[in-house]
Design an enzyme around this catalytic site. Structure first.
Site, mmCIF file in Angstrom:
data_model
loop_
_atom_site.group_PDB
_atom_site.id
_atom_site.type_symbol
_atom_site.label_atom_id
_atom_site.label_comp_id
_atom_site.label_asym_id
_atom_site.label_seq_id
_atom_site.Cartn_x
_atom_site.Cartn_y
_atom_site.Cartn_z
ATOM 1 N N ARG A 1 0.810 -0.944 0.221
ATOM 2 C CA ARG A 1 0.035 0.544 -0.380
ATOM 3 C C ARG A 1 1.242 1.596 0.227
ATOM 4 O O ARG A 1 0.449 2.387 -0.136
ATOM 5 C CB ARG A 1 -1.126 -0.181 1.236
ATOM 6 C CG ARG A 1 -2.249 -1.250 1.242
ATOM 7 C CD ARG A 1 -3.203 -0.971 2.036
ATOM 8 N NE ARG A 1 -2.500 -1.639 3.212
ATOM 9 C CZ ARG A 1 -2.718 -3.035 3.725
ATOM 10 N NH1 ARG A 1 -2.710 -4.016 2.331
ATOM 11 N NH2 ARG A 1 -1.928 -3.217 4.609
ATOM 12 N N GLU B 1 6.717 -9.878 14.386
ATOM 13 C CA GLU B 1 5.751 -10.024 15.206
ATOM 14 C C GLU B 1 5.669 -11.690 16.297
ATOM 15 O O GLU B 1 6.383 -11.838 17.271
ATOM 16 C CB GLU B 1 4.362 -10.361 15.874
ATOM 17 C CG GLU B 1 3.757 -9.750 16.688
ATOM 18 C CD GLU B 1 2.079 -9.697 16.577
ATOM 19 O OE1 GLU B 1 1.336 -9.468 15.598
ATOM 20 O OE2 GLU B 1 1.444 -10.037 17.856
HETATM 21 P P1 AMP Z 1 4.850 -2.501 11.496
HETATM 22 O O1 AMP Z 1 6.019 -2.952 11.096
HETATM 23 O O2 AMP Z 1 4.449 -2.984 12.905
HETATM 24 O O3 AMP Z 1 5.266 -1.263 11.639
HETATM 25 O O4 AMP Z 1 3.622 -2.968 10.729
HETATM 26 C C1 AMP Z 1 3.301 -1.681 8.904
HETATM 27 C C2 AMP Z 1 3.259 -2.291 8.456
HETATM 28 O O5 AMP Z 1 2.475 -3.420 8.336
HETATM 29 C C3 AMP Z 1 2.168 -1.815 7.031
HETATM 30 O O6 AMP Z 1 2.932 -2.267 5.798
HETATM 31 C C4 AMP Z 1 1.055 -1.693 6.715
HETATM 32 O O7 AMP Z 1 0.590 -1.538 6.807
HETATM 33 C C5 AMP Z 1 1.029 -3.509 7.934
HETATM 34 N N1 AMP Z 1 0.296 -3.426 9.259
HETATM 35 C C6 AMP Z 1 0.104 -3.552 10.341
HETATM 36 N N2 AMP Z 1 -0.783 -3.616 11.064
HETATM 37 C C7 AMP Z 1 -2.143 -2.914 10.807
HETATM 38 C C8 AMP Z 1 -3.254 -2.892 10.307
HETATM 39 N N3 AMP Z 1 -3.430 -3.290 12.038
HETATM 40 N N4 AMP Z 1 -4.070 -3.026 9.976
HETATM 41 C C9 AMP Z 1 -3.657 -2.772 8.292
HETATM 42 N N5 AMP Z 1 -2.656 -2.834 8.237
HETATM 43 C C10 AMP Z 1 -1.575 -2.826 9.018
#
Ligand code: AMP
Length: 171
Positions: free
Chosen positions: A59, A96
């Site tokens: 996205r 995670e």
């Molecule tokens: P992070 O590395 O944990 O910051 O996760 C970010 C990535 O995961 C981004 O590319 C987001 O599109 C996706 N992502 C993580 N959590 C969500 C959520 N609750 N809703 C939509 N996309 C998420």
């Protein structure tokens, strides 16, 4: 940005139990919202004198490519493993559960670049931090990092400490 917040749909237990997925497809279906988002990033970032936009799969490609066009900058994709066809560099990062990998073409950024990193959402910050690392491996600078949505309770900003972060809608 309140009108944009209304276009973000919560999908409980997607893609797995316990996750509330922030569905941005209603934003994509609203040209005025897309224009407002692109304009807000452009205004926030123009003073940083960026030379390139990097979008994170998938996205981040949408918002990043629109911003690149609006600012008349080149766009570079950072992708999940096995998708890019040319010579590439990669970075490993912690998810995670387990490890993730991101890749970029070796000619994706140059040492002189001042890069804007774009994704749709900041959660724990691992994905964006790994992308910044990838860019800095090449010797380029990260000028700013932009997200449409920030899930503030996950404290992703801590992983991006010292960087110029712009998020448009916070939960
Ligand atoms: P992070 O590395 O944990 O910051 O996760 C970010 C990535 O995961 C981004 O590319 C987001 O599109 C996706 N992502 C993580 N959590 C969500 C959520 N609750 N809703 C939509 N996309 C998420």
């Amino acid at each position: 940005m309140e009108s944009i917040k209304k276009l973000i749909r919560d999908i409980p237990d997607f893609p797995k139990p316990g996750i509330i997925f922030k569905d941005i497809t209603p934003i994509l279906g609203d040209p005025a919202a897309m224009a407002a988002i692109t304009g807000a990033f452009e205004k926030a970032f123009e003073g940083l004198k960026p030379t390139r936009v990097v979008g994170i799969e998938s996205r981040g490609f949408i918002f990043g490519a629109l911003l690149a066009r609006a600012m008349n900058l080149p766009f570079t994709p950072v992708r999940k493993p096995g998708k890019l066809p040319y010579d590439k560099i990669s970075v490993q990062y912690t998810l995670e559960y387990g490890e993730g990998t991101l890749e970029m073409h070796t000619d994706g950024v140059t040492r002189d670049d001042r890069v804007l990193v774009m994704d749709d959402l900041l959660a724990t910050g691992g994905t964006a931090a790994a992308t910044c690392e990838l860019i800095e491996k090449v010797g380029a600078k990260v000028a700013g990092v932009g997200f449409v949505i920030e899930l503030a309770f996950l404290e992703g900003r801590a992983k991006l400490k010292g960087r110029n972060i712009v998020s448009l809608v916070t939960f």
